[in-house]
Design a protein around this motif. Sequence first.
Motif, PDB file in Angstrom:
ATOM      1  N   PHE A 143       0.821  -1.206   0.000  1.00 24.55           N
ATOM      2  CA  PHE A 143       0.000   0.000   0.000  1.00 24.55           C
ATOM      3  C   PHE A 143       0.858   1.261   0.000  1.00 24.55           C
ATOM      4  CE2 PHE A 143      -3.314  -2.931   1.009  1.00 24.55           C
ATOM      5  CZ  PHE A 143      -4.484  -2.322   0.595  1.00 24.55           C
ATOM      6  N   ALA A 144       1.943   1.232   0.756  1.00 25.04           N
ATOM      7  CA  ALA A 144       2.796   2.419   0.859  1.00 25.04           C
ATOM      8  C   ALA A 144       3.379   2.812  -0.489  1.00 25.04           C
ATOM      9  CB  ALA A 144       3.922   2.167   1.864  1.00 25.04           C
ATOM     10  N   ARG A 145       3.620   1.831  -1.343  1.00 22.84           N
ATOM     11  CA  ARG A 145       4.214   2.125  -2.642  1.00 22.84           C
ATOM     12  C   ARG A 145       3.306   3.029  -3.471  1.00 22.84           C
ATOM     13  NH1 ARG A 145       6.455  -2.191  -7.055  1.00 22.84           N
ATOM     14  NH2 ARG A 145       4.417  -3.148  -6.724  1.00 22.84           N
ATOM     15  N   TYR A 146       2.011   2.911  -3.262  1.00 21.29           N
ATOM     16  CA  TYR A 146       1.060   3.795  -3.940  1.00 21.29           C
ATOM     17  C   TYR A 146       0.738   5.026  -3.100  1.00 21.29           C
ATOM     18  CZ  TYR A 146       0.117   0.011  -7.253  1.00 21.29           C
ATOM     19  OH  TYR A 146       0.243  -0.958  -8.210  1.00 21.29           O
ATOM     20  N   LEU A 147       0.460   4.801  -1.830  1.00 21.43           N
ATOM     21  CA  LEU A 147      -0.114   5.867  -1.017  1.00 21.43           C
ATOM     22  C   LEU A 147       0.903   6.916  -0.582  1.00 21.43           C
ATOM     23  CD1 LEU A 147      -2.667   3.857   1.144  1.00 21.43           C
ATOM     24  CD2 LEU A 147      -3.121   5.375  -0.783  1.00 21.43           C
ATOM     25  N   ASP A 148       2.160   6.549  -0.426  1.00 14.32           N
ATOM     26  CA  ASP A 148       3.164   7.556  -0.064  1.00 14.32           C
ATOM     27  C   ASP A 148       3.262   8.659  -1.115  1.00 14.32           C
ATOM     28  OD1 ASP A 148       3.641   6.261   2.299  1.00 14.32           O
ATOM     29  OD2 ASP A 148       5.652   5.560   1.784  1.00 14.32           O
ATOM     30  N   PHE A 180      -1.133  14.800  -2.947  1.00  9.93           N
ATOM     31  CA  PHE A 180      -2.463  15.241  -2.535  1.00  9.93           C
ATOM     32  C   PHE A 180      -2.380  16.329  -1.471  1.00  9.93           C
ATOM     33  CE2 PHE A 180      -6.854  13.987  -0.782  1.00  9.93           C
ATOM     34  CZ  PHE A 180      -7.507  14.715  -1.751  1.00  9.93           C
ATOM     35  N   ASN A 181      -1.480  16.174  -0.516  1.00  9.97           N
ATOM     36  CA  ASN A 181      -1.312  17.207   0.505  1.00  9.97           C
ATOM     37  C   ASN A 181      -0.874  18.526  -0.125  1.00  9.97           C
ATOM     38  OD1 ASN A 181      -1.964  16.266   3.213  1.00  9.97           O
ATOM     39  ND2 ASN A 181      -0.311  14.788   2.972  1.00  9.97           N
ATOM     40  N   ALA A 182      -0.001  18.458  -1.129  1.00  8.89           N
ATOM     41  CA  ALA A 182       0.418  19.679  -1.816  1.00  8.89           C
ATOM     42  C   ALA A 182      -0.763  20.337  -2.524  1.00  8.89           C
ATOM     43  CB  ALA A 182       1.534  19.361  -2.814  1.00  8.89           C
ATOM     44  N   GLN A 183      -1.609  19.531  -3.160  1.00 11.49           N
ATOM     45  CA  GLN A 183      -2.783  20.071  -3.847  1.00 11.49           C
ATOM     46  C   GLN A 183      -3.809  20.624  -2.855  1.00 11.49           C
ATOM     47  OE1 GLN A 183      -3.070  20.483  -7.109  1.00 11.49           O
ATOM     48  NE2 GLN A 183      -1.047  19.570  -7.406  1.00 11.49           N
ATOM     49  N   LEU A 184      -3.968  19.933  -1.719  1.00  8.75           N
ATOM     50  CA  LEU A 184      -4.905  20.412  -0.701  1.00  8.75           C
ATOM     51  C   LEU A 184      -4.444  21.746  -0.116  1.00  8.75           C
ATOM     52  CD1 LEU A 184      -5.768  17.104   1.209  1.00  8.75           C
ATOM     53  CD2 LEU A 184      -7.187  18.323  -0.443  1.00  8.75           C
ATOM     54  N   ARG A 228      -6.496  -1.143   8.494  1.00 10.51           N
ATOM     55  CA  ARG A 228      -7.282   0.057   8.762  1.00 10.51           C
ATOM     56  C   ARG A 228      -6.551   0.968   9.738  1.00 10.51           C
ATOM     57  NH1 ARG A 228     -11.212  -3.876   8.026  1.00 10.51           N
ATOM     58  NH2 ARG A 228     -11.324  -4.468  10.210  1.00 10.51           N
ATOM     59  N   ARG A 229      -5.921   0.374  10.758  1.00 10.90           N
ATOM     60  CA  ARG A 229      -5.134   1.182  11.695  1.00 10.90           C
ATOM     61  C   ARG A 229      -3.937   1.812  10.996  1.00 10.90           C
ATOM     62  NH1 ARG A 229      -6.362  -3.363  14.858  1.00 10.90           N
ATOM     63  NH2 ARG A 229      -4.310  -4.275  14.494  1.00 10.90           N
ATOM     64  N   TYR A 230      -3.287   1.041  10.145  1.00  3.62           N
ATOM     65  CA  TYR A 230      -2.119   1.541   9.416  1.00  3.62           C
ATOM     66  C   TYR A 230      -2.517   2.699   8.501  1.00  3.62           C
ATOM     67  CZ  TYR A 230       1.592   1.626   5.877  1.00  3.62           C
ATOM     68  OH  TYR A 230       2.578   2.022   5.012  1.00  3.62           O
ATOM     69  N   LEU A 231      -3.606   2.541   7.759  1.00  4.58           N
ATOM     70  CA  LEU A 231      -4.037   3.592   6.847  1.00  4.58           C
ATOM     71  C   LEU A 231      -4.401   4.861   7.602  1.00  4.58           C
ATOM     72  CD1 LEU A 231      -6.259   1.477   4.406  1.00  4.58           C
ATOM     73  CD2 LEU A 231      -3.998   2.436   3.940  1.00  4.58           C
ATOM     74  N   GLN A 232      -5.080   4.716   8.737  1.00  5.30           N
ATOM     75  CA  GLN A 232      -5.446   5.886   9.525  1.00  5.30           C
ATOM     76  C   GLN A 232      -4.213   6.567  10.101  1.00  5.30           C
ATOM     77  OE1 GLN A 232      -8.254   7.544   9.912  1.00  5.30           O
ATOM     78  NE2 GLN A 232      -7.188   9.009  11.228  1.00  5.30           N
ATOM     79  N   GLN A 233      -3.279   5.774  10.608  1.00  7.68           N
ATOM     80  CA  GLN A 233      -2.086   6.337  11.241  1.00  7.68           C
ATOM     81  C   GLN A 233      -1.195   7.068  10.243  1.00  7.68           C
ATOM     82  OE1 GLN A 233       0.310   3.434  13.297  1.00  7.68           O
ATOM     83  NE2 GLN A 233       1.935   4.876  13.780  1.00  7.68           N
ATOM     84  N   HIS A 234      -1.014   6.488   9.062  1.00  3.25           N
ATOM     85  CA  HIS A 234      -0.059   7.038   8.105  1.00  3.25           C
ATOM     86  C   HIS A 234      -0.681   8.009   7.104  1.00  3.25           C
ATOM     87  CE1 HIS A 234       2.292   3.659   9.684  1.00  3.25           C
ATOM     88  NE2 HIS A 234       3.353   4.299   9.242  1.00  3.25           N
ATOM     89  N   TYR A 235      -1.972   7.829   6.818  1.00  9.60           N
ATOM     90  CA  TYR A 235      -2.570   8.639   5.758  1.00  9.60           C
ATOM     91  C   TYR A 235      -3.822   9.372   6.217  1.00  9.60           C
ATOM     92  CZ  TYR A 235       0.533   5.382   3.449  1.00  9.60           C
ATOM     93  OH  TYR A 235       1.641   4.641   3.117  1.00  9.60           O
ATOM     94  N   GLY A 236      -4.133   9.283   7.505  1.00  8.44           N
ATOM     95  CA  GLY A 236      -5.326   9.929   8.031  1.00  8.44           C
ATOM     96  C   GLY A 236      -5.282  11.441   7.928  1.00  8.44           C
TER      97      GLY A 236
END
Length: 219
Positions: free
Chosen positions: A57-62, A68-72, A123-131
């Motif tokens: 997941f990190a390979r895509y989501l990082d 996305f944060n830059a665009q936001l 779900r915990r990992y996604l919330q912690q790293h990408y929440g």
Amino acid sequence: MAQSETVVRILDTAEVLFAEKGFAETSLRTITSKAKVNLAAVNYHFGSKKALIQAVFARYLDPFCEEFNAQLEVLERRPSLTLEDLLETLARTTLSIPAQKGSLSIFMRLLGLAYTQAQGHMRRYLQQHYGKAFNRFAQLLKNATPELPDAERFWRLHFMLGSVVFTLSSLDALKDIAASDYDEKIRVKDLVARFLPVVTAAMHAPVPPQPPRMAETAA
């Protein structure tokens, strides 16, 4: 940091097998056999199956969250923001990242599996790293739809995300149907152009009668 050829081969193999068979049903031995590496290589580079799933997941989501944060941040500086602008930014960023790594449909299947299979650690990992990125998006969505009650916005957001995951995870099949039944050659950006007005209209739909609150039913 550049990843070794062995790491890339393990990740490439794991993401395809996870998407095809599911997380619980895919063993490390199946992955190592298909990737033509030994089990020690997986243990050395990842340490565990859970860590391997998270690395997929990190390979895509990082890179997605970085962009996305830059665009936001750009959107947050605007004096006013429309829902259309916000959703278009989400779609554009989504399409810009996975295409550099592999199949968008595979990643979307993985994302759906993370929430439909018993993968509490994911779900915990996604919330912690990408929440953080998701929460920023959710706040901008609230600003763009002030007429919606919070609970209604929650449901509509997840209806929207569910539609995105289903549509993009079945992209190849939908392209085949469009070609054979409607003589259309569909590109992903064409699909998004059709999808965005539908999603936007759904978010702007009249609010239905709200269900009673827990306190009201208990009274």
